[in-house]
Design an enzyme around this catalytic site. Structure first.
Site, short mmCIF file in Angstrom:
data_model
loop_
_atom_site.label_atom_id
_atom_site.label_comp_id
_atom_site.label_asym_id
_atom_site.label_seq_id
_atom_site.Cartn_x
_atom_site.Cartn_y
_atom_site.Cartn_z
N GLU A 1 18.58 23.50 48.43
CA GLU A 1 19.74 23.89 47.66
C GLU A 1 20.76 24.79 48.47
O GLU A 1 20.53 25.71 48.89
CB GLU A 1 19.36 24.72 46.43
CG GLU A 1 18.31 24.02 45.57
CD GLU A 1 19.00 23.10 44.53
OE1 GLU A 1 20.40 23.00 44.36
OE2 GLU A 1 18.22 22.33 43.70
N ARG B 1 26.05 13.51 37.36
CA ARG B 1 25.08 13.84 38.11
C ARG B 1 23.90 12.55 38.56
O ARG B 1 23.35 12.64 39.56
CB ARG B 1 24.24 15.16 37.60
CG ARG B 1 22.74 15.29 37.79
CD ARG B 1 22.11 16.40 36.73
NE ARG B 1 20.91 16.52 36.83
CZ ARG B 1 20.20 17.42 37.73
NH1 ARG B 1 20.75 18.18 38.12
NH2 ARG B 1 18.85 17.22 37.62
N HIS C 1 22.01 13.77 43.85
CA HIS C 1 22.84 14.23 42.55
C HIS C 1 24.51 14.20 42.95
O HIS C 1 24.80 15.04 43.78
CB HIS C 1 22.43 15.70 42.12
CG HIS C 1 21.11 15.66 41.56
ND1 HIS C 1 20.28 16.73 41.51
CD2 HIS C 1 20.57 14.82 40.66
CE1 HIS C 1 19.12 16.39 41.19
NE2 HIS C 1 19.17 15.27 40.62
#
Lengths: 312, 93
Positions: free
Chosen positions: A273, A130, A72
């Site tokens: 993440e 993204r 992303h």
């Protein structure tokens, strides 16, 4: 503008353009010819090379670990962290016993800019971009979410069929060359034992599945290793991570990267993440890059060491 | 180059299942042109969403009439991006 002459003078404390990262990769290869090589696994839609750094001390088709950052494009701390990881690997080889043992027996593949067109676009036109940059037939909206484009529950709940959505899954599984190139590489290599895909932000470490509530057969082991990894990560700055399966920790998301890799038989499939300060989101200040990379490295080492010590 | 003057990033923490469901509905709603930075996951877990300048008032009103609390994580996104660019340029020099 001054260009760094070598990877020692590269500024790891700032964000860089794609051309600077490409140059960094070439410098790293030139400086470490016996350890690092560059593998071009394909081309992006706009024709940029999909560069993967191969860290290898020899052997043929050794067991391998895959790491990718920046699928992303707007998650800039991931590409920046990937660059730091690359330098860390060459610096620590021969000095850090655990990493040395891994590299004496396994190869590491690192794709720092997994979505180069999106990354370039995020630098030049739209910082919030993204997706990939391939046009969609019949729509004025551009790009596909490359983390919904894999052949694992493709097109199911948790992905959008609208080309204008940020989670558009694309016209078909592996329609994006950025995804297909990894698919082809993983299949042709055939000996990848860990696959770690890195995103930002919200501080989570997850394993499959995202597209189904069915637990993976290795859930207990993956969970225990994740727990150890986040504990080691937190030991540096106290950054707290949540961990678990994607569907339990986040929500249902189909067509995701590590669901596909797990179904290919890569047991140690994880996705991160990275750090979230709760203040900046995707615009994490550059001063946070190195602390983020440093703490993540501890978790990465946990995953890589476990993979090395638990052959399957 | 696309700019984001006046765009704000909201942080919303759903208090219960009703608010969770409301936020999930917003994810599929194109009316406010929202960009979810951090998706809706569960009660008590923050949701971050970028709201364009044109939608700010209507979006705030939408939340307030439904008694959904929010805070502003980023007041003016473009200001943060300008600072980021300035830092990059300065470092390159």
């Amino acid at each position: 503008f001054a260009q760094p002459r070598n990877t020692d003078s590269y500024d790891y404390y700032n964000y860089h353009t794609i051309s600077e990262i490409y140059r960094f990769q070439d410098m790293l290869v030139a400086e470490n010819p016996n350890l690092v090589s560059k593998v071009v696994i394909g081309q992006s839609y706009e024709g940029r090379p999909l560069n993967v750094l191969k860290f290898s001390t020899g052997g043929t088709n050794r067991r391998a670990i895959w790491i990718d950052t920046g699928i992303h494009s707007r998650e800039w701390v991931t590409q920046a962290s990937g660059t730091w990881f690359a330098k860390k690997i060459v610096t620590d080889y021969g000095r850090d016993a655990a990493l040395t043992a891994i590299l004496d027996n396994m190869d590491i593949f690192l794709e720092i800019v997994t979505n180069p067109d999106g990354f370039y676009y995020s630098h030049t036109r739209n910082r919030m971009w993204r997706k990939t940059r391939k046009p969609n037939r019949g729509s004025s909206c551009i790009g596909v979410d490359p983390n919904r484009n894999w052949d694992a529950g493709f097109g199911g709940p948790g992905a959008s069929s609208s080309p204008c959505s940020e989670t558009y899954h694309g016209p078909s599984a592996h329609s994006e060359s950025e995804v297909k190139s990894i698919v082809d590489f993983v299949k042709s290599h055939g000996n990848i034992k860990a696959f770690i895909s890195i995103h930002a932000y919200s501080q989570m470490l997850m394993y499959p599945y995202g597209y189904t509530r069915t637990a993976v057969k290795d859930q207990a082991e993956l969970h225990a290793v994740a727990q150890r990894a986040v504990s080691n990560l937190a030991s540096l700055y106290g950054t707290r991570y949540r961990y678990g399966s994607i569907i339990n920790v986040i929500y249902q998301a189909s067509g995701g990267t590590i669901d596909w890799t797990y179904n290919q038989g890569i047991k140690y499939s994880y996705t991160f993440e990275l750090r979230d300060t709760g203040r900046y989101g995707f615009v994490l200040p550059a001063s946070q890059i190195v602390p983020t990379a440093r703490e993540t490295w501890l978790a990465l080492m946990t995953l890589m060491d476990h993979t090395f010590k638990n052959p399957y | 180059k696309e700019t984001f003057e006046g765009h704000q990033v909201f942080r919303i923490v759903p208090k219960d299942d009703v608010q969770l469901s409301l936020l999930k509905d917003l994810e599929d709603m194109f009316e406010f042109q929202l960009d979810f930075w951090k998706d809706v996951t569960g009660v008590g877990t923050p949701v971050d969403v970028r709201v364009p300048l044109d939608s700010l008032e209507s979006f705030k009103s939408h939340l307030e009439t439904r008694d959904v609390d929010y805070s502003i994580m980023i007041e003016d996104l473009q200001a943060v991006l300008d600072q980021e660019q300035e830092e990059m340029d300065s470092a390159a020099r």
